[in-house]
Design an enzyme around this catalytic site. Structure first.
Site, mmCIF file in Angstrom:
data_model
loop_
_atom_site.group_PDB
_atom_site.id
_atom_site.type_symbol
_atom_site.label_atom_id
_atom_site.label_comp_id
_atom_site.label_asym_id
_atom_site.label_seq_id
_atom_site.Cartn_x
_atom_site.Cartn_y
_atom_site.Cartn_z
ATOM 1 N N ASP A 57 46.096 55.882 37.989
ATOM 2 C CA ASP A 57 45.879 55.306 39.323
ATOM 3 C C ASP A 57 45.078 56.285 40.198
ATOM 4 O OD1 ASP A 57 45.929 53.537 41.436
ATOM 5 O OD2 ASP A 57 48.001 53.930 41.998
ATOM 6 N N LYS A 66 43.076 41.619 37.774
ATOM 7 C CA LYS A 66 43.995 42.449 38.564
ATOM 8 C C LYS A 66 44.425 41.677 39.798
ATOM 9 C CE LYS A 66 45.833 45.964 40.901
ATOM 10 N NZ LYS A 66 45.275 47.260 41.237
ATOM 11 N N HIS A 87 51.703 50.874 37.345
ATOM 12 C CA HIS A 87 52.450 51.957 38.025
ATOM 13 C C HIS A 87 53.888 51.606 38.432
ATOM 14 C CE1 HIS A 87 50.667 49.711 41.290
ATOM 15 N NE2 HIS A 87 49.621 50.473 41.470
#
Ligand code: DOR
Length: 442
Positions: free
Chosen positions: A298, A142, A228
């Site tokens: 999220d 990430k 997202h």
């Protein structure tokens, strides 16, 4: 232990069949089992649907370090209630998950605390390339290309190039451009309300960072997942990179826009910010046309007293794992999408993006991660009923039709009749990255 799930409408990869499912221990033994198969438990499910367990590829459970907001136990119990049987957690805890040792420590902690299955991303920094190269037992890397909660950030082009060029795990990123955010903040001066959040973290900030990451993904032929997505402008970039890039949207970007600041204030302050009604429409269309493949939450819990501070002291993020599936099932009932589409976005696609072999589909031999849903059940979300430590929801007072009523994790019931287990029944998700992701598997 054998469980027979009888007379259910079972959502299979290609069709919905009224049939009987036989589970043996942790696996699906038979689809279309005999009505009177030998079983220790028989669950009659007339009028109900069975779907694969939801795989939420983006949650923040704050453990270790910020456990007053959430921890792996409470977060995973909220998942069980919401029909999420596997979650992947982000590295912005304290300490951050930025080394193989920290990753292993988190996995050990999870084995003691999680009631559903788990996986943890390893976070990129400007100087942990070796850790990223050596990491195993993870869905991927990430990168925060743009800072959010915590201090993880990789903004230097040289560092980003190295990550895309010299690592092999799948990469995903939070895409909001730091320079644009800084310039917008300076232009705006002292923020006067939380609505300024969407002017600071604007469309352009999202577009610049997403473009930067997609360009690197193409240049180094490194598969990449945009987390997202919040703007219509990013969609053209993503569409043009199909084959190597996949994307995710969150319920809050589908359902909220800047008009909601007046009613909900900082409860809908999140990163990336909410945008315009036109973005809600475009994101829905992108899901329907497979430009976006995944719906994830999220889930980013903060206490209400923290959220109630004046902007910009109010933190960004909202809790969602216990309501995300119901929010989408409600859309099925409203005719906006089909149940099979929801299953693709929330179960099958995330399994393919992250190379999970035995999850995301109801098929013989797959893990018995299953959710029983009642498409006719109406229920209202109330802050006080929330299992998350945050104890609030931006959907407080919202009535939805279509709810999970029972959840199995590898054949074991973790949620039923409103009761959630406290036993650590979750297991580590196993990734086979030789599979090469979504586009290689469709
Ligand atoms: O709003 C957000 N909050 N977005 C993120 O990406 C991080 C999250 C958090 O951890 O609070």
């Amino acid at each position: 232990m054998r469980t027979l799930i009888r007379y259910a409408s079972v959502v299979l990869p290609q069709s919905i069949e009224k049939t009987h499912l036989l589970i043996e221990d942790s696996k699906i033994l038979e689809i279309d089992a005999a009505e009177h198969s030998d079983a220790d438990e028989i669950v009659d499910c007339k009028g109900l649907h069975v779907i694969p367990g939801v795989i939420d590829d983006q949650v923040h459970f704050r453990d270790p370090g910020l456990t007053h907001k959430e921890d792996l136990h409470t977060g995973s119990r909220a998942c069980a209630k919401g029909g999420i049987t596997t979650f992947f957690e982000m590295p912005n805890t304290n300490p951050t998950t930025t080394s193989c040792q920290r990753l292993e420590e988190k996995l050990a902690l999870a084995s003691e605390k999680c009631v559903v299955n788990y996986g943890f991303f390893i976070g990129a920094t400007e100087d942990n390339l070796e850790e990223l190269q050596q990491a195993k037992r993870t869905p991927g890397i990430k990168i925060f290309i743009g800072s959010s909660t915590g201090n993880l950030l990789v903004d230097e082009q040289a560092a980003l190039e190295k990550i895309f060029a010299e690592t092999s795990l799948p990469i995903c990123a939070h895409c909001e451009d730091e320079t644009t955010i800084r310039e917008n903040r300076e232009k705006l001066g002292e923020p006067s309300s939380v609505a300024d959040h969407s002017k600071i973290r604007d469309h352009h900030a999202a577009w610049v960072a997403t473009k930067r990451a997609i360009d690197l993904s193409k240049k180094y032929e490194h598969r990449f997942h945009v987390l997202h997505v919040s703007t219509r402008q990013e969609l053209d970039l993503i569409k043009a990179a199909q084959g190597i890039v996949t994307a995710e949207v969150c319920p809050h970007h589908l359902f909220f826009n800047i008009q909601d600041y007046e009613r909900l204030g900082s409860l809908v302050q999140m990163n990336p910010s909410i945008k315009d009604p036109a973005d809600n429409t475009a994101l829905w269309e992108a899901l329907k046309s497979n430009t976006i493949q995944v719906v994830a939450t999220d889930h980013a819990p903060h206490l209400l007293e923290e959220k109630e501070k004046n902007y910009p002291q109010s933190p960004s993020g909202l809790p969602a794992v216990e309501n995300s599936l119901a929010l989408m099932l409600n859309q099925v009932n409203l005719g906006k999408c089909t149940l099979q589409e929801v299953v693709h976005w929330m179960c099958e696609a995330p399994a393919r993006v992250w190379d999970l072999t035995n999850k995301g589909r109801i098929e013989k031999g797959a893990d018995a991660d299953l959710v029983l849903i009642d498409m006719a059940k109406s229920d209202t979300i109330f802050n006080e009923n929330q299992v998350t430590k945050a104890k609030w929801s931006p959907w407080h007072g919202t009535t939805l039709t279509g709810w999970p009523v029972r959840t199995w994790v590898r054949g074991k019931t973790v949620f039923q009749n409103g009761i959630i287990t406290t036993k650590p029944l979750g297991e580590e998700a196993i990734f086979d990255h030789s599979l090469k992701g979504y586009w290689d598997s469709v």
